[in-house]
Write a protein that holds these residues in place. Sequence first.
Motif, PDB file in Angstrom:
ATOM      1  N   ALA A 153       0.837  -1.203   0.000  1.00 30.88           N
ATOM      2  CA  ALA A 153       0.000   0.000   0.000  1.00 30.88           C
ATOM      3  C   ALA A 153       0.873   1.255   0.000  1.00 30.88           C
ATOM      4  N   ASP A 154       1.912   1.270   0.853  1.00 35.74           N
ATOM      5  CA  ASP A 154       2.794   2.440   0.923  1.00 35.74           C
ATOM      6  C   ASP A 154       3.547   2.642  -0.385  1.00 35.74           C
ATOM      7  N   THR A 155       4.019   1.547  -0.982  1.00 39.53           N
ATOM      8  CA  THR A 155       4.751   1.649  -2.246  1.00 39.53           C
ATOM      9  C   THR A 155       3.860   2.183  -3.351  1.00 39.53           C
ATOM     10  N   THR A 156       2.612   1.753  -3.366  1.00 39.16           N
ATOM     11  CA  THR A 156       1.665   2.241  -4.371  1.00 39.16           C
ATOM     12  C   THR A 156       1.471   3.751  -4.257  1.00 39.16           C
ATOM     13  N   ARG A 157       1.377   4.232  -3.025  1.00 42.38           N
ATOM     14  CA  ARG A 157       1.167   5.668  -2.805  1.00 42.38           C
ATOM     15  C   ARG A 157       2.409   6.494  -3.148  1.00 42.38           C
ATOM     16  N   THR A 158       3.575   6.009  -2.756  1.00 44.24           N
ATOM     17  CA  THR A 158       4.792   6.825  -2.845  1.00 44.24           C
ATOM     18  C   THR A 158       5.580   6.630  -4.142  1.00 44.24           C
ATOM     19  N   HIS A 159       5.311   5.546  -4.858  1.00 42.40           N
ATOM     20  CA  HIS A 159       6.049   5.265  -6.092  1.00 42.40           C
ATOM     21  C   HIS A 159       5.073   4.950  -7.223  1.00 42.40           C
ATOM     22  N   PRO A 160       4.439   5.972  -7.774  1.00 45.80           N
ATOM     23  CA  PRO A 160       3.493   5.735  -8.880  1.00 45.80           C
ATOM     24  C   PRO A 160       4.160   4.970 -10.014  1.00 45.80           C
ATOM     25  N   GLY A 161       3.447   3.969 -10.523  1.00 44.39           N
ATOM     26  CA  GLY A 161       3.981   3.178 -11.623  1.00 44.39           C
ATOM     27  C   GLY A 161       4.826   1.997 -11.193  1.00 44.39           C
ATOM     28  N   TYR A 162       5.076   1.861  -9.894  1.00 46.22           N
ATOM     29  CA  TYR A 162       5.872   0.729  -9.400  1.00 46.22           C
ATOM     30  C   TYR A 162       5.168  -0.588  -9.724  1.00 46.22           C
ATOM     31  N   PHE A 163       3.851  -0.619  -9.504  1.00 43.87           N
ATOM     32  CA  PHE A 163       3.047  -1.793  -9.811  1.00 43.87           C
ATOM     33  C   PHE A 163       2.157  -1.493 -11.021  1.00 43.87           C
ATOM     34  N   PRO A 164       1.819  -2.514 -11.808  1.00 41.29           N
ATOM     35  CA  PRO A 164       0.807  -2.324 -12.846  1.00 41.29           C
ATOM     36  C   PRO A 164      -0.504  -1.846 -12.216  1.00 41.29           C
ATOM     37  N   PRO A 165      -1.323  -1.097 -12.954  1.00 46.17           N
ATOM     38  CA  PRO A 165      -2.549  -0.523 -12.379  1.00 46.17           C
ATOM     39  C   PRO A 165      -3.450  -1.534 -11.686  1.00 46.17           C
ATOM     40  N   VAL A 166      -3.596  -2.739 -12.254  1.00 42.19           N
ATOM     41  CA  VAL A 166      -4.497  -3.721 -11.658  1.00 42.19           C
ATOM     42  C   VAL A 166      -4.002  -4.141 -10.272  1.00 42.19           C
ATOM     43  N   ILE A 167      -2.681  -4.195 -10.091  1.00 44.20           N
ATOM     44  CA  ILE A 167      -2.118  -4.548  -8.784  1.00 44.20           C
ATOM     45  C   ILE A 167      -2.208  -3.373  -7.828  1.00 44.20           C
ATOM     46  N   ALA A 168      -1.920  -2.176  -8.320  1.00 51.14           N
ATOM     47  CA  ALA A 168      -1.967  -0.991  -7.468  1.00 51.14           C
ATOM     48  C   ALA A 168      -3.343  -0.820  -6.828  1.00 51.14           C
ATOM     49  N   GLU A 169      -4.382  -1.051  -7.604  1.00 53.12           N
ATOM     50  CA  GLU A 169      -5.739  -0.912  -7.071  1.00 53.12           C
ATOM     51  C   GLU A 169      -5.999  -1.923  -5.959  1.00 53.12           C
ATOM     52  N   LYS A 170      -5.569  -3.167  -6.170  1.00 52.09           N
ATOM     53  CA  LYS A 170      -5.760  -4.194  -5.144  1.00 52.09           C
ATOM     54  C   LYS A 170      -4.928  -3.908  -3.907  1.00 52.09           C
ATOM     55  N   ALA A 171      -3.707  -3.386  -4.117  1.00 48.77           N
ATOM     56  CA  ALA A 171      -2.826  -3.086  -2.984  1.00 48.77           C
ATOM     57  C   ALA A 171      -3.460  -2.085  -2.037  1.00 48.77           C
ATOM     58  N   LEU A 172      -4.092  -1.071  -2.588  1.00 43.69           N
ATOM     59  CA  LEU A 172      -4.736  -0.063  -1.752  1.00 43.69           C
ATOM     60  C   LEU A 172      -6.002  -0.597  -1.101  1.00 43.69           C
ATOM     61  N   ASN A 173      -6.724  -1.459  -1.791  1.00 42.90           N
ATOM     62  CA  ASN A 173      -7.979  -1.997  -1.263  1.00 42.90           C
ATOM     63  C   ASN A 173      -7.734  -3.013  -0.156  1.00 42.90           C
ATOM     64  N   VAL A 174      -6.784  -3.927  -0.391  1.00 46.77           N
ATOM     65  CA  VAL A 174      -6.557  -5.030   0.557  1.00 46.77           C
ATOM     66  C   VAL A 174      -5.517  -4.657   1.608  1.00 46.77           C
ATOM     67  N   GLY A 175      -4.396  -4.076   1.163  1.00 47.85           N
ATOM     68  CA  GLY A 175      -3.293  -3.827   2.077  1.00 47.85           C
ATOM     69  C   GLY A 175      -3.632  -2.919   3.231  1.00 47.85           C
ATOM     70  N   THR A 176      -4.521  -1.979   3.009  1.00 51.88           N
ATOM     71  CA  THR A 176      -4.870  -1.015   4.060  1.00 51.88           C
ATOM     72  C   THR A 176      -5.819  -1.587   5.112  1.00 51.88           C
ATOM     73  N   LYS A 177      -6.355  -2.772   4.881  1.00 46.56           N
ATOM     74  CA  LYS A 177      -7.359  -3.335   5.794  1.00 46.56           C
ATOM     75  C   LYS A 177      -6.805  -4.442   6.688  1.00 46.56           C
ATOM     76  N   MET A 178      -5.574  -4.875   6.435  1.00 49.13           N
ATOM     77  CA  MET A 178      -5.057  -6.060   7.120  1.00 49.13           C
ATOM     78  C   MET A 178      -4.854  -5.839   8.614  1.00 49.13           C
ATOM     79  N   GLN A 179      -4.351  -4.676   9.000  1.00 48.18           N
ATOM     80  CA  GLN A 179      -4.079  -4.441  10.413  1.00 48.18           C
ATOM     81  C   GLN A 179      -5.370  -4.378  11.233  1.00 48.18           C
ATOM     82  N   GLY A 180      -6.419  -3.777  10.683  1.00 46.28           N
ATOM     83  CA  GLY A 180      -7.703  -3.739  11.371  1.00 46.28           C
ATOM     84  C   GLY A 180      -8.297  -5.123  11.542  1.00 46.28           C
TER      85      GLY A 180
END
Length: 432
Positions: free
Chosen positions: A303-330
């Motif tokens: 999630a952090d990499t997606t936010r701070t490094h645009p283009g690091y992941f392909p768009p389909v992965i970036a979207e999932k990273a923000l959706n899933v990665g931000t919910k794991m700690q909760g």
Amino acid sequence: MTKKFTHALTTAALLLASPAVFAQKTYLHCGKLLDVRSGKLLAQQTIVVEKDRITAIQTGYTAASGPQDKVINLENRTVLPGLIDCHVHLESESSRNQFREQFTLNPADIAYRAQGYALTTLRAGFTTVRDCGGSGVNTSLRNAVAQGLVPGPRIYSAGMPISATGGHMDETDGLSLEQMAHAGNPINLANGPDQCRQAVREQFKRGADLIKIASTGGVLDLSKDGTGAQYTEEEIRAVVETARDLGLRVACHAHGAEGIKRAVRAGVTSIDHGSLMDDEAIKLMAKTRTWYVPTLIAGKSVADTTRTHPGYFPPVIAEKALNVGTKMQGTFARAYKAGVRVAFGTDAGVYRHGQNAKEFGYMTEAGMPPLEAIRTATLNAAELLGETADLGALEAGKLADIVAVDGDPLQDISALMRPRFVMKAGVAYRNE
């Protein structure tokens, strides 16, 4: 001459049997020793190591008893059991080139890199890991480490992970039709109970220590959804029953709630990630005592990499990273409070190897006390592996896997990020 020869042999045998002459002991003088069972920090303790085992733990600083014995001064350190990470991927590490490298790296290239990642992991204080899927190089690395050919943590290898066609571990996801046809049908793909049984047997034949499956989609693949269920309960049960017959446990990659519940009902040993567990899934895991391996650092990292490094992941992965990665700690916070059993795991390789201990910080942020967090990487992880006789605590008879840090990790969990001494099976790989 016969009498002299016989006498010489007898004398040699007695000398070989005499520990006072030949057995070298190592005495570790520990300023503080963490008893992970009681949770107590014991002052001024000596750990006695012979060969690869702890033979005694003594109060006070015991002097060496023989000329070949060695004393290691850890009097200004806190000493605890070697740490265990139950979810790593030693074959790879996240980079901008990761997807291209699938087409450019040879197995030998992967092996050389994996050796470096293994040493980095060991020096970070993780003396045992469960490698949850690779190309098979992970199993060869396990063998090389066990034979003393290369340094690294003790490895329990899943070999190649088992996936449904189009599932998380289908490496042809996202390729052109021509490339898919060229790749053929990878041996780790299985659909239907019969193919699932065959896939388990194939990994057993190749030397796997455990079986890894994916009951849902994932984040770091090119499929569009990481949450949907990808195996039926019947298929997962075929995996579990076949693995059990062969003496193997089953780790299950799962993000979405339905895939988690199917896997738990089918009897998997652990749910790894568990990002989107609903209340029903949490209650089911607590009731069945299924292990939960949360890998919070992986979610944070992508999630952090997606936010701070645009283009690091392909768009389909970036979207999932923000959706899933931000919910794991909760999710972790809810599951822990509900009594779900937790074993430490990080998904190392999704982030830089050697940073595994950051997971402790994320766990304590979510409400787990530091002692409980340490237990997830010692007592709990050893139980998940089925290795409580050898691993998980500093006790006589167990393998001499020992870590020392500055400060008190019960007060400052980040101390585990700075190991000063690391011993695995009686051999020191770090001694500052």
